[in-house]
Design an enzyme around this catalytic site. Structure first.
Site, PDB file in Angstrom:
ATOM      1  N   LYS A   1      -6.937 -50.949   1.776  1.00 58.42           N
ATOM      2  CA  LYS A   1      -6.049 -49.618   1.635  1.00 58.42           C
ATOM      3  C   LYS A   1      -6.870 -49.056   0.978  1.00 58.42           C
ATOM      4  CE  LYS A   1      -2.593 -50.341  -1.951  1.00 58.42           C
ATOM      5  NZ  LYS A   1      -1.093 -51.221  -2.180  1.00 58.42           N
TER       6      LYS A   1
ATOM      7  N   SER B   1       3.704 -51.539  -1.594  1.00 59.33           N
ATOM      8  CA  SER B   1       2.681 -50.427  -1.502  1.00 59.33           C
ATOM      9  C   SER B   1       1.591 -50.181  -0.714  1.00 59.33           C
ATOM     10  CB  SER B   1       1.962 -49.725  -3.189  1.00 59.33           C
ATOM     11  OG  SER B   1       1.166 -50.511  -3.365  1.00 59.33           O
TER      12      SER B   1
ATOM     13  N   SER C   1       4.096 -55.603  -3.910  1.00 59.07           N
ATOM     14  CA  SER C   1       2.905 -54.444  -2.708  1.00 59.07           C
ATOM     15  C   SER C   1       2.316 -55.476  -1.272  1.00 59.07           C
ATOM     16  CB  SER C   1       2.456 -52.955  -3.285  1.00 59.07           C
ATOM     17  OG  SER C   1       3.081 -53.284  -4.823  1.00 59.07           O
TER      18      SER C   1
END
Ligand SMILES: [Mg+2]
Ligand SMILES: [Zn+2]
Lengths: 95, 492, 486
Positions: free
Chosen positions: B76, B151, B175
């Protein structure tokens, strides 16, 4: 409780975020929506409850007083917007 | 081949039936083919990946390989990667190249994994849909009109679409778990403090925790084991011995007590989600687990408390983005204060600014007690709920999210509706507990539904065991979105 | 009304940089004077993703301070973030302590004024807390911009906050000096004020005598010498009294002192209403200090200046003033004690006079510290012994001191022998000198006999001169008086 436009502008100023034309009004509407949600908290009686600021209720670990870092100025300043003579440059600071 | 399990890939690599370079090449090919429509990656490092793969092949040839040597993966874009862009999907850091590796990145590098690139996310990890990315929304591989969740939406979409077998994520209020649920993959967020936050760009420090997204619990386990562990550079990193989180994967689960919080099964959950979750619970009963009804009476306060605490911490964490030492600096300004205000106004997107404003407000003079302090007191009540619940059960189960993936743009203008979708996940972060989301079936429109399992502190191995037994009994985690299952099958 | 109708109220906040090797939250060096930003680590410049880890050495020093001032050392204290934007503050917040500081309470004894006017008082401490220092803005012209050096960012500070217990600039200076002595004495701060290691902020207000409520205070920032501290407070007090007497009112403000004009002025950067939004730093759990840690630190503590000063009064028979002067630094006190050790305890008072007098004057003149003095305590003691046993006079002693200081010989005895400075105590020899002087100075003799006591001094001086300083002055005095009154 709801905010007014002056509060939004004050908070934006504290946060150093410029709000363009119309942005303060839009932020006000959305913030009031969010505070409508948040407001449910106020109904709960929390007298006598200790605030919990961290999931681990432990004490902090310390490090020994030893110098471990070396000069990495060049690597760090490669991503800087403006430097000169090893200094970060900013618009004149007024004390 | 990219649909094979990590264990299968590892043995294929060890037996030299495939090389890491070949595996990496096929991941890169798949990214090249899929990314234009999914936008799951914000940066792909073909050259670096192939070099790392060649190095992994050398280690494999020398017989020095571990279980992850040569496995391609993605991080990420919240994790700092030396010499590679680290943007947090923000204009603020669009040109930022980190001079150092995050602990998680260094650990996985040491384990021999091959980093192929960085995945898209909500800007600064603030969001539940991946729509707040400066680089545009990621799309859900199951339905391109829908969001992948957020996210860690880029990582979830990348795994679901078969671009990489595993990817890292971070979970501050759901997330990792919510995008795992929306994309039909498995995601784990460990106990707070198990994964070092050093080099993981902070959103809300007392809630942020690194995690993994993979196709199965068995795939997540070795990655979590490699990335976890004590790190002296993070003062909140726990001094615990290294752990093999996959050690209990195959343990039987008969007699396991699964707690079902009354509050998680009430109104608010869509019917198709409810049906899939109920069916999953039936499966567990068939596997020998028992279910017990429990109560988490302060559940409804988790969202208000979270949306005070997280923005408060964020407002302070994001003060460092001032255009002085790195990051975006406005081109035109009148003076120093104006440079700050314009750089931050231009560099941050609207959701980030909104949370900074909320956080600034709740910490400001005269409001601190009513908001921030009150939220922290509720946080204790919420954590106490879980403590009591775990006296009666071993894991807690329920839906990960009240809905399946929603349509792009459908909640963009209504933050409150967006926030309400986090109803089942945020309390776990407030308490700092570990949790998993695993595919539990499909809802309307063939969209994946996630089942959330919450464990007591440090129960990661048990959670993965509980998820794994389910995945041995079901096929949900093997289902692939159209276009992602072309090369399904065993390793060559 | 006049100044006498007003009471001045002063509280001090002192920022003492701690003598650790590394920064409070990173492993970068805190050595002074490095090239810009070479000692600014990833943590110090607040790169995305970095985290603070607290330096145990900084906590050790806070504990030492707490023990030295009789304060409470908190078993649990909390680090908080103080949020504000400034280019020398890389994170946009300072990690400090707010609600639960590491040290609370305690006091500092001060002595104000000298001679008969001198008095003692105790200044209460509110708290002392750990925090990080900021970087520096350099205002030389970089195309109209400022340059930021973050080497200092993250240097450990102990912020020591007093109660508003001081009532004059003299008390404020006496307090600051006592604190300055103490932090160097217990080795937690080098006290270098030019380098900014010890910086004072003064909160100053005035009220009409007899009034209970405090007046509105103004804070004078960053006073880096005792002289500026005194000047700034004196100016500020006059300014506030004038303003109030003219019917104005004081508004709370942060001001800077300009040494060139001797005036204070509002800080422009602080005009913005500030709201620091303190909250517990979520990157740092609470700090625990247990009794064992405190005991360990206690065992390493030196005798404190106040304790030593009392001991010197009791066992060395020194005055309060002498004891305070000799304990103004640990080095000076050590020097004095070593001198007494070598000279013998019965000569303590004489040792004190020489250490505070000739020795200190020479240090000042040479602008060096005790550690760099070219004269070892044992050699000074050798000189003092010869004065005490009447081998030489006090005056000749100064000559010998010069020679020792300049390294002309290894001992006082050697110099006395080489230069023939041994005092003349032989009664016959002195009598011969006295006779000669009396015969040659009939005018002085007549004046003395007419009742002019002073004339005796002139005669003593003549005898001493004739002996080239070597005659024993008291013997000379006695003999002269006897001859003149007979
Ligand atoms: Mg210094
Ligand atoms: Zn301070």
């Amino acid at each position: 409780m709801s905010l007014d436009i002056d509060q939004v502008k004050h908070v934006a100023r504290l946060a150093r975020i410029e709000l363009g034309p119309g942005e303060a009004e839009d932020a006000l509407a959305k913030l009031n929506g969010i505070f409508g949600l948040v407001e449910q908290m106020q109904a709960v009686d929390t007298s006598g409850v200790e605030p919990m600021s961290h999931p681990q209720e432990l004490y902090q670990r310390l490090r020994d007083d030893v110098v471990t870092e070396t000069d990495q100025r060049d690597a760090f300043q490669r991503v800087a917007p403006a430097t000169e003579a090893g200094l970060y440059l900013v618009p004149r600071v007024i004390e | 081949m990219l649909n094979a399990s990590l264990q299968e890939l590892a043995s294929a690599l060890a037996d030299r039936r495939i090389s890491s370079v070949e595996l990496t090449r096929s991941a890169l090919d798949r990214i090249a083919a899929e990314n234009p429509r999914l936008n799951a990656f914000v940066h792909v490092d073909e050259e670096g990946a192939l070099a790392a793969a060649a190095a992994a092949d050398a280690r494999l040839a020398a017989g020095e390989a571990g279980p992850l040597t040569g496995i391609p993966l993605a991080h990420k874009d919240v994790f700092c990667t030396a010499g590679m862009p680290t943007t947090c999907a923000s204009k603020m850091l669009a040109n930022f190249v980190s001079p150092y590796d995050a602990h998680v990145v260094a650990q996985l590098k040491k384990a021999g994994t091959v980093l192929v690139g960085k995945t898209n996310m909500d800007e600064f990890a603030m969001g539940s849909s991946n729509e707040s990315s400066h680089f545009g929304a990621t799309r859900n591989p199951w339905d391109l009109a829908r969001v992948p969740g957020g996210s860690s939406g880029g990582s979830a979409a990348a795994v679901a679409a078969g671009m990489v077998p595993v990817a890292t994520g971070t979970d501050t209020g759901g997330s990792v778990r919510q995008p795992a649920s929306f994309c039909g993959v498995t995601g784990i967020k460990p106990t707070y403090g198990v994964v070092s936050r050093y080099g993981m760009i902070a959103y809300a420090s007392s809630l942020d925790q690194g995690g993994v997204l993979g196709r199965s619990a068995a795939d997540c386990a070795p990655v979590l084991s490699a990335m976890a562990g004590f790190d002296p550079r993070d003062s909140t990193s726990l001094e615990r011995a290294a752990e093999d989180f996959g050690r209990d994967l195959d343990k039987p689960i008969d007699g396991l007590r699964i707690g079902l919080p009354r509050e998680y099964f009430g109104a608010g959950m869509d019917d198709d989600v409810r049906a899939a979750v109920d069916a999953a619970l039936d499966t567990y009963r068939k596997l020998g687990a028992t279910t017990v009804d429990i109560e988490l009476p302060n559940s409804k306060l988790a969202i208000p408390a979270y949306y005070v605490i997280a923005p408060a911490e964020a407002s302070s964490n994001l003060s460092r983005y001032d255009g002085v030492r790195y990051g975006h600096r406005a081109a035109d300004y009148a003076d120093l204060a104006d440079m700050y205000c314009k750089s931050r106004a231009e560099g941050f997107g609207s959701e980030v600014k909104r949370r900074i404003l909320v956080g600034t407000y709740v910490l400001s003079h005269g409001y601190y007690d009513a908001y921030y302090l009150q939220a922290q007191k509720l946080r204790r009540l919420i954590a106490e709920d879980f403590r009591r619940a775990f006296e009666r059960c071993d894991v807690i189960a329920g839906p990960t999210a009240p809905t399946t993936a929603f349509e792009l743009g459908s909640k963009c203008d209504d933050p409150v509706q967006m926030y309400l979708g986090d109803i089942y996940t945020v309390a776990i972060n407030l308490a700092g507990l570990p949790a998993v989301s695993l595919p539990a079936g499909f809802g309307n429109g063939g969209l994946p539904v996630g089942l959330q399992l919450v464990g007591d502190y440090f129960a990661e191995a048990r959670l993965l065991n509980t998820a794994h037994r389910f995945q041995q009994a079901t096929e949900w985690h093997k289902a692939r979105p159209a276009g992602a299952g072309d090369d399904e099958g065993s390793p060559t | 009304m006049s100044q006498a109708d007003w009471e001045v109220v002063i509280g001090l906040e002192v920022h003492a940089q701690l003598t650790t090797a590394s920064k409070i939250f990173s492993g970068a060096s805190i050595a002074f004077g490095a090239e810009p930003n070479v000692q600014a680590s990833a943590v110090d410049i607040a790169l995305p993703g970095v985290l603070p880890v607290l330096n145990r050495g900084a906590v050790d020093r806070a504990i030492r301070f707490g023990l030295a001032t009789g304060a409470r050392i908190a078993p649990r204290s909390v680090f908080a973030r103080k949020n504000y934007f400034y280019p020398d503050l890389p994170k946009g917040y300072q990690i400090s302590q707010y609600e639960l500081p590491v040290v609370a309470g305690g006091d500092i004894a001060i002595r104000v004024g000298d001679g008969d006017q001198a008095y003692e008082k105790s200044v209460r401490l509110t708290r002392a807390h750990l925090e990080e220092d900021a970087g520096k803005s350099l205002h030389e012209d970089f195309h109209g911009m400022s340059g930021i050096d973050l080497n200092r960012a993250g240097t450990p500070l102990l912020e020591i906050v007093s109660e508003p217990d001081m009532r004059s600039s003299a008390e404020a200076v006496a307090y600051a000096k006592a604190l300055h002595t103490l932090v160097r004495w217990i080795d937690i701060c080098d006290g270098n004020m030019q380098e900014g290691s010890f910086r004072c902020d003064a909160n100053v207000s005035v009220r009409r005598r007899g009034e209970q409520a405090f007046g509105t205070r103004r804070e004078i920032k960053n006073l880096n010498s005792f002289r500026f501290l005194q000047q700034a407070i004196d100016y500020e007090v006059r300014w506030q009294i004038e303003l109030l007497e003219d019917g104005g009112s004081v508004h709370q403000a942060t001001v800077l002192f300009d040494p060139d004009s001797g005036e204070t002025r509002m800080m422009r950067s602080k005009e913005d209403a500030h709201d620091y939004r303190y909250f517990p730093d979520p990157d740092l759990l609470p700090l625990a200090i247990d009794g064992e840690w405190i005991d360990r630190v206690r065992a390493s503590m030196p005798e404190l200046p106040a304790e030593l000063a009392l001991r010197l009064q009791r066992t060395h028979g020194l005055s309060a003033y002498d004891a305070l002067t000799l304990t103004s630094s640990r080095e000076l006190a050590r020097y004095y004690l070593d001198t007494v050790d070598a000279a013998g305890g019965e000569l303590a008072k004489l040792c004190a006079n020489w250490v505070m007098g000739e020795f200190s004057a020479r240090l000042n003149k040479a602008e060096i510290g005790v550690a760099d003095a070219p004269l070892a305590p044992t050699r000074l003691a050798g000189l003092i012994r010869r004065i005490a046993d009447n081998t030489i006079s006090n005056n000749i002693g100064k000559k010998v001191f010069d020679a020792l200081w300049n390294g002309e010989a290894a001992s006082a005895d050697a110099i006395i022998a080489a230069q023939g400075l041994k005092q003349v105590t032989d009664a016959g020899a002195i009598e011969a000198l006295v006779e000669g002087v009396l015969a040659a100075n009939q005018k002085s003799v007549d004046e003395f006999r007419a009742g002019k006591e002073k004339a005796l001094n002139a005669l003593v001086g003549q005898v001493m001169k004739a002996s080239r300083g070597k005659a024993n002055p008291s013997q000379v005095n006695e003999l002269l008086r006897r001859k003149l009154t007979n």
